[in-house]
Design a protein around this motif. Sequence first.
Motif, PDB file in Angstrom:
ATOM      1  N   SER A  85       0.876  -1.170   0.000  1.00 38.68           N
ATOM      2  CA  SER A  85       0.000   0.000   0.000  1.00 38.68           C
ATOM      3  C   SER A  85       0.914   1.221   0.000  1.00 38.68           C
TER       4      SER A  85
ATOM      5  N   SER B  11       1.490   5.658  -1.032  1.00 43.90           N
ATOM      6  CA  SER B  11       1.127   6.961  -1.584  1.00 43.90           C
ATOM      7  C   SER B  11       1.881   7.146  -2.897  1.00 43.90           C
TER       8      SER B  11
ATOM      9  N   ASP C  10      -3.071  17.951  -1.805  1.00 41.93           N
ATOM     10  CA  ASP C  10      -4.366  17.435  -1.367  1.00 41.93           C
ATOM     11  C   ASP C  10      -4.178  16.190  -0.496  1.00 41.93           C
TER      12      ASP C  10
ATOM     13  N   LYS D 255      -6.170  14.510   1.095  1.00 40.75           N
ATOM     14  CA  LYS D 255      -7.209  13.481   0.922  1.00 40.75           C
ATOM     15  C   LYS D 255      -6.880  12.548  -0.244  1.00 40.75           C
ATOM     16  N   ALA D 256      -6.240  13.084  -1.277  1.00 37.14           N
ATOM     17  CA  ALA D 256      -5.856  12.237  -2.425  1.00 37.14           C
ATOM     18  C   ALA D 256      -4.799  11.226  -1.989  1.00 37.14           C
TER      19      ALA D 256
ATOM     20  N   LEU E  93      -4.366  10.134   1.104  1.00 31.91           N
ATOM     21  CA  LEU E  93      -5.054   9.170   1.964  1.00 31.91           C
ATOM     22  C   LEU E  93      -5.790   8.128   1.128  1.00 31.91           C
ATOM     23  N   ALA E  94      -6.464   8.568   0.074  1.00 33.71           N
ATOM     24  CA  ALA E  94      -7.260   7.648  -0.749  1.00 33.71           C
ATOM     25  C   ALA E  94      -6.384   6.558  -1.354  1.00 33.71           C
ATOM     26  N   GLU E  95      -5.170   6.929  -1.797  1.00 32.40           N
ATOM     27  CA  GLU E  95      -4.264   5.930  -2.390  1.00 32.40           C
ATOM     28  C   GLU E  95      -3.847   4.879  -1.358  1.00 32.40           C
TER      29      GLU E  95
ATOM     30  N   ALA F 171      -5.457   4.205   1.531  1.00 33.59           N
ATOM     31  CA  ALA F 171      -6.629   3.507   2.077  1.00 33.59           C
ATOM     32  C   ALA F 171      -7.126   2.424   1.132  1.00 33.59           C
ATOM     33  N   GLN F 172      -7.011   2.688  -0.164  1.00 35.04           N
ATOM     34  CA  GLN F 172      -7.496   1.759  -1.176  1.00 35.04           C
ATOM     35  C   GLN F 172      -6.912   0.348  -1.013  1.00 35.04           C
TER      36      GLN F 172
ATOM     37  N   ILE G 226      -3.833  10.050   7.483  1.00 34.68           N
ATOM     38  CA  ILE G 226      -3.571   8.620   7.260  1.00 34.68           C
ATOM     39  C   ILE G 226      -3.576   7.861   8.596  1.00 34.68           C
TER      40      ILE G 226
ATOM     41  N   TYR H 182      -7.110   7.575   9.942  1.00 34.06           N
ATOM     42  CA  TYR H 182      -7.858   6.575   9.173  1.00 34.06           C
ATOM     43  C   TYR H 182      -7.448   5.162   9.581  1.00 34.06           C
TER      44      TYR H 182
END
Length: 262
Positions: A183, A185, A195, A197-198, A200-202, A204-205, A228, A231
Motif C-alpha cells: 500500500s 502513496s 491534497d 485526501k488524495a 489518503l485515498a491511495e 486507504a485503497q 492517514i 484513518y
Amino acid sequence: MASGDARTLTERLPRRHMLKFLGTVPFASPAPLHAEQLQSLAPIIFHAPRILPEVAVSIDDGWHPHLVEQALDILDAFDLKATLFPTGAVVRQNPDLWRRAHAAGHELGNHTFTHRPLPQLTDREILAEIDHTQAAVRDATGSDTPMRLLRPPSMLGFTTWGGDWRIRQVVAERQLRITLWDSASNAVIMPQREDPKAVLAEVAQRARRGSIVLLHFIRDDIQALPLILMYLRRRFRLVTISQLFENVYEYIVEEALNEGVY
Ligand SMILES: [Zn+2]
C-alpha cells in the motif's frame, strides 16, 4: 501445551521455526530452485499474512530534516510507532534526529548509504552500502542490534517477479529481509498535489490486514500523515514491520499449540 511456562512463545520455540515462517512470505520463483539455492536468497516481504487487524506504516529517505522532525512530532502526538528507512548518508548528517527516532521506539531499516540503484552495483559495493548504513545507524543510536530490514532504493532490482537473484544472494549474506510494501502513496511520483485526501485515498485503497504502507519524508506525504494515521488507527493496530511479523507468528504458534500440533 505448557500453560505455566513464563517464557514467550518465540523463546519457547526454536528460532528456525520463525525463519521458516518468514521464508513462506516471499513470492515464488519463476523456475524451480534447489533447496540450498533458496536458502541463500534473501526473502522478499510485501506484507504479513492477512490474519491480525494490524498494519505497519513505513517512511523512506529523509533528505529534508525538517520533514523528518515534523513526522516524528506527528507520530509522538498519536503515540504510534512507525518503521523508518533513512539512507546511511542522511543518518550521518543528522545523527541526533535519528537517535531521537530510535529512542521514541520507531524501528529503523536499512535503505543503503547512497541510494544508488542496486542492480548497477557490484556485490562488494552492495555489501559496502549495507555495512556503512548499519554502522551509521549504530553510531547514531548507540544500539548494537543490527537492522533486519533492507528496502532497496526505488525498488530497483525488485520490480519483476522473484526479483534479482544476484542481489538477493548478496543481501542474504547479511541476513536482511528485502522489505517492500503493498500500500503506497503516489506522492513521490506525482508530487505537489497539495491534497492530503488524495494521498489518503491511495493508501486507504490497498491497506488491509498485514499491510505495509509506504510513505516518504516529502511534503505531500507528511501533510497527509495525520489523516492517514487517523484513518488507519480506526481500523487497525499500528505496529512496526518487525512487530507485524512477530505478532502473526505468535498468534499462529499459539493456535497450533492449542490444537496440539507441537
Ligand atoms: Zn528511497
